[in-house]
Motif scaffolding. Structure first.
Motif, PDB file in Angstrom:
ATOM      1  N   GLU A  54     -32.959  42.953  16.762  1.00 20.46           N
ATOM      2  CA  GLU A  54     -34.255  43.645  16.811  1.00 20.46           C
ATOM      3  C   GLU A  54     -34.116  45.070  17.344  1.00 20.46           C
ATOM      4  O   GLU A  54     -34.939  45.932  17.055  1.00 20.46           O
ATOM      5  N   MET A  55     -33.047  45.313  18.117  1.00 22.59           N
ATOM      6  CA  MET A  55     -32.827  46.631  18.713  1.00 22.59           C
ATOM      7  C   MET A  55     -31.725  47.409  17.992  1.00 22.59           C
ATOM      8  O   MET A  55     -31.191  48.373  18.533  1.00 22.59           O
ATOM      9  N   ASN A  56     -31.376  46.969  16.780  1.00 22.01           N
ATOM     10  CA  ASN A  56     -30.330  47.619  15.991  1.00 22.01           C
ATOM     11  C   ASN A  56     -28.965  47.532  16.677  1.00 22.01           C
ATOM     12  O   ASN A  56     -28.114  48.417  16.526  1.00 22.01           O
ATOM     13  N   VAL A  57     -28.751  46.457  17.415  1.00 24.25           N
ATOM     14  CA  VAL A  57     -27.448  46.192  18.036  1.00 24.25           C
ATOM     15  C   VAL A  57     -26.738  45.145  17.180  1.00 24.25           C
ATOM     16  O   VAL A  57     -27.266  44.063  16.952  1.00 24.25           O
ATOM     17  N   THR A  58     -25.559  45.483  16.688  1.00 24.61           N
ATOM     18  CA  THR A  58     -24.813  44.545  15.847  1.00 24.61           C
ATOM     19  C   THR A  58     -24.002  43.594  16.725  1.00 24.61           C
ATOM     20  O   THR A  58     -23.544  43.966  17.814  1.00 24.61           O
ATOM     21  N   SER A  59     -23.830  42.374  16.243  1.00 29.35           N
ATOM     22  CA  SER A  59     -23.024  41.394  16.979  1.00 29.35           C
ATOM     23  C   SER A  59     -22.317  40.485  15.987  1.00 29.35           C
ATOM     24  O   SER A  59     -22.822  40.219  14.894  1.00 29.35           O
ATOM     25  N   ALA A  67     -17.664  49.792  28.325  1.00 32.49           N
ATOM     26  CA  ALA A  67     -16.739  48.658  28.260  1.00 32.49           C
ATOM     27  C   ALA A  67     -15.366  49.135  27.821  1.00 32.49           C
ATOM     28  O   ALA A  67     -15.252  49.963  26.910  1.00 32.49           O
ATOM     29  N   ARG A  68     -14.341  48.585  28.460  1.00 33.19           N
ATOM     30  CA  ARG A  68     -12.962  48.970  28.122  1.00 33.19           C
ATOM     31  C   ARG A  68     -12.140  47.771  27.677  1.00 33.19           C
ATOM     32  O   ARG A  68     -11.338  47.875  26.750  1.00 33.19           O
ATOM     33  N   ASN A  69     -12.321  46.635  28.357  1.00 37.49           N
ATOM     34  CA  ASN A  69     -11.521  45.448  28.071  1.00 37.49           C
ATOM     35  C   ASN A  69     -12.433  44.259  27.809  1.00 37.49           C
ATOM     36  O   ASN A  69     -13.601  44.241  28.204  1.00 37.49           O
ATOM     37  N   ALA A  70     -11.897  43.249  27.144  1.00 36.13           N
ATOM     38  CA  ALA A  70     -12.648  42.021  26.913  1.00 36.13           C
ATOM     39  C   ALA A  70     -12.903  41.309  28.242  1.00 36.13           C
ATOM     40  O   ALA A  70     -12.080  41.358  29.160  1.00 36.13           O
ATOM     41  N   SER A  76     -23.824  49.078  28.061  1.00 34.05           N
ATOM     42  CA  SER A  76     -22.591  49.788  27.723  1.00 34.05           C
ATOM     43  C   SER A  76     -22.837  50.814  26.622  1.00 34.05           C
ATOM     44  O   SER A  76     -23.620  50.576  25.699  1.00 34.05           O
ATOM     45  N   ARG A  77     -22.131  51.934  26.724  1.00 40.95           N
ATOM     46  CA  ARG A  77     -22.182  52.943  25.654  1.00 40.95           C
ATOM     47  C   ARG A  77     -21.091  52.711  24.623  1.00 40.95           C
ATOM     48  O   ARG A  77     -21.004  53.460  23.644  1.00 40.95           O
ATOM     49  N   THR A  78     -20.258  51.694  24.829  1.00 43.99           N
ATOM     50  CA  THR A  78     -19.168  51.375  23.906  1.00 43.99           C
ATOM     51  C   THR A  78     -19.233  49.884  23.560  1.00 43.99           C
ATOM     52  O   THR A  78     -19.877  49.100  24.258  1.00 43.99           O
ATOM     53  N   PRO A  79     -18.565  49.457  22.473  1.00 44.86           N
ATOM     54  CA  PRO A  79     -18.608  48.041  22.083  1.00 44.86           C
ATOM     55  C   PRO A  79     -18.083  47.114  23.173  1.00 44.86           C
ATOM     56  O   PRO A  79     -17.163  47.463  23.927  1.00 44.86           O
ATOM     57  N   VAL A  80     -18.661  45.926  23.238  1.00 44.43           N
ATOM     58  CA  VAL A  80     -18.355  44.926  24.257  1.00 44.43           C
ATOM     59  C   VAL A  80     -17.734  43.705  23.572  1.00 44.43           C
ATOM     60  O   VAL A  80     -18.189  43.285  22.506  1.00 44.43           O
ATOM     61  N   THR A  81     -16.713  43.114  24.206  1.00 46.82           N
ATOM     62  CA  THR A  81     -16.120  41.869  23.722  1.00 46.82           C
ATOM     63  C   THR A  81     -16.198  40.817  24.824  1.00 46.82           C
ATOM     64  O   THR A  81     -15.723  41.052  25.945  1.00 46.82           O
ATOM     65  N   LYS A 115     -18.545  39.797  19.775  1.00 47.65           N
ATOM     66  CA  LYS A 115     -18.442  41.248  19.856  1.00 47.65           C
ATOM     67  C   LYS A 115     -19.833  41.847  19.678  1.00 47.65           C
ATOM     68  O   LYS A 115     -20.538  41.507  18.725  1.00 47.65           O
ATOM     69  N   VAL A 116     -20.203  42.712  20.611  1.00 46.34           N
ATOM     70  CA  VAL A 116     -21.516  43.344  20.602  1.00 46.34           C
ATOM     71  C   VAL A 116     -21.311  44.856  20.578  1.00 46.34           C
ATOM     72  O   VAL A 116     -20.579  45.396  21.406  1.00 46.34           O
ATOM     73  N   ASP A 117     -21.958  45.527  19.628  1.00 51.41           N
ATOM     74  CA  ASP A 117     -21.838  46.990  19.529  1.00 51.41           C
ATOM     75  C   ASP A 117     -23.217  47.628  19.716  1.00 51.41           C
ATOM     76  O   ASP A 117     -24.035  47.659  18.802  1.00 51.41           O
TER      77      ASP A 117
END
Length: 421
Positions: free
Chosen positions: A59-64, A225-228, A35-40, A72-74
């Motif tokens: 490790e890939m600079n992805v925050t969660s 991503a648009r919705n949880a 996803s190019r947008t945050p995921v829930t 939540k994954v960004d």
């Protein structure tokens, strides 16, 4: 490492709530980087595999962020990095980052996957799928290096020589952003694959046929991503608690289930003579009476799941007469729980990869080891049945696959605790 201490012989009763499916979760988290947008993700189980996957995201600079049952994954600032072999070897499902990274960056560098030792589980069909999509695959210093051509991956017709959940998922992850159409034939049909496809389709993917043996994927350039997304209930956890309820329950309701995902398992439990009341999203298990021995053969979904052959073993030990038989056609070497159960007084053994089980009415507590997730579940249920104290070492393996297991067992009335070894 941790150990689980059980004082058995206590009847259990009450309600138990099933968490989100582990086998969905460990695919959805790697898929989130597409996803190019945050995921829930909602209904995420509290298991160690989730913590390990979050470490790999970092490790890939992805925050969660994991709060209660919501993750939540960004991936907005994701960076392409080789994933370290040490963390990759902590769980096998980390190999889904191969397909996800290939789909996102056109390149993946991943250490060889680890996970439970339940016999050979080659990844040759994963590799074949990537190659059919146009990628080049090589082994460098015990790492798998996968590279797409300059023009990117392209659709292909891929026939899996044997049904493989892992290969089906990895090919889907790589193909959703490939140009053209990909067709996977002899695909796995598990509910977790439908769950993953629903998640991806809600982000803009075009996947059809999930849940059948032919899956068609028309590639799209970008996913957002648009919705949880709410993860489906864990059918393996549900089956484990149904087995537990029949073994030591005085009336247990197993809540948050999808009945059709458990059809083959419930058929075998009913064949044994367990009384159940099946409702729309729950199953009430009555105290078991005289149970009959049965024969079980594991098969790809919708057949009897290999992950449930060990959790149902204690129930067969509860039968009054005859000989039970378990044949695991998926992982024939998945028998490491047998010598541990023998330590507890269970009358069962293995002949030519076939598990033969006899009634065992005098189970006793012992020190045993959970060498993999589902073996740990079998030992846990048997420990609850047995007289005296059972100490399960390597209990981390149970925590890898069972959501808040100590809390749930205590709520049912079990005398159990998990402590540092």
């Amino acid at each position: 490492m941790k150990k689980m201490i059980i004082h058995g012989g206590k009847p259990l009763k009450g309600d138990v709530w099933i968490g989100g499916a582990k086998n969905s979760t460990v695919a959805l988290i790697p898929a989130s980087i597409l996803s190019r947008t945050p995921v829930t993700l909602d209904s995420v189980p509290r298991i160690q595999d989730v913590d390990n996957l979050m470490d790999l995201l970092a490790e890939m600079n992805v925050t969660s962020e994991f709060v209660e049952t919501t993750l939540k994954v960004d991936p907005s600032n994701i960076e392409m990095h080789p994933l370290p072999a040490g963390k990759i070897k902590s769980l096998r499902a980390s190999y889904y980052f191969m397909g996800a990274l290939l789909g996102r960056f056109g390149r993946a560098v991943v250490g060889f996957p680890g996970g439970d030792d339940i016999g050979p589980r080659p990844i040759d069909q994963h590799i074949k799928g990537f190659q059919m999509l146009g990628a080049k695959v090589r082994n460098e210093n015990d790492e798998i290096v996968i590279t797409a051509p300059e023009e990117g991956l392209h659709g292909a017709n891929i026939y899996l020589e044997m049904v493989s959940v892992g290969a089906t998922i990895n090919i889907i992850l790589a193909a959703v952003t490939a140009s053209g159409r990909t067709v996977i034939e002899n695909a796995a049909r598990e509910p977790e694959i439908i769950d993953l496809s629903t998640f991806l389709n809600n982000m803009g993917a075009r996947i059809r046929g999930a849940g059948t043996d032919t899956i068609r994927i028309d590639g799209v350039p970008v996913l957002q991503a648009r919705n949880a997304h709410t993860i489906i209930p864990d059918r393996i956890e549900a089956g484990t608690y149904i087995s537990l309820a029949a073994c030591v329950g005085e009336g247990i309701r197993v809540c948050n289930i999808i009945e059709e995902h458990l059809d083959s398992f419930l058929a075998k439990v009913e064949e044994m003579g367990v009384g159940m009341e099946v409702n729309e999203d729950s199953i009430y298990v009555y105290p078991a009476g005289d149970l009959q021995m049965i024969q079980i053969k594991t098969m790809p979904y919708p057949g009897f799941a290999t992950d449930l052959q060990q959790p149902i073993t204690p129930l067969l030990l509860s039968a009054k007469q005859g000989e039970g038989v378990i044949i695991d056609t998926i992982y024939p070497k998945r028998v490491r729980h047998i010598p541990e159960l023998q330590r507890m007084g269970a009358d069962l053994h293995v002949e030519d990869d076939i598990i033969l089980i006899h009634p065992s009415s005098h189970l006793k507590g012992a020190k045993v080891s959970a060498d993999e997730i589902r073996a740990g579940a079998a030992l846990m249920i048997t420990g609850l049945m047995a007289e005296g104290e059972t100490v399960i070492e390597n209990a981390d393996n149970i925590l890898r696959g069972y959501d808040r297991v100590e809390l749930k067992l205590r709520q049912l009335g079990a005398d159990v605790e998990i402590v540092d070894a």
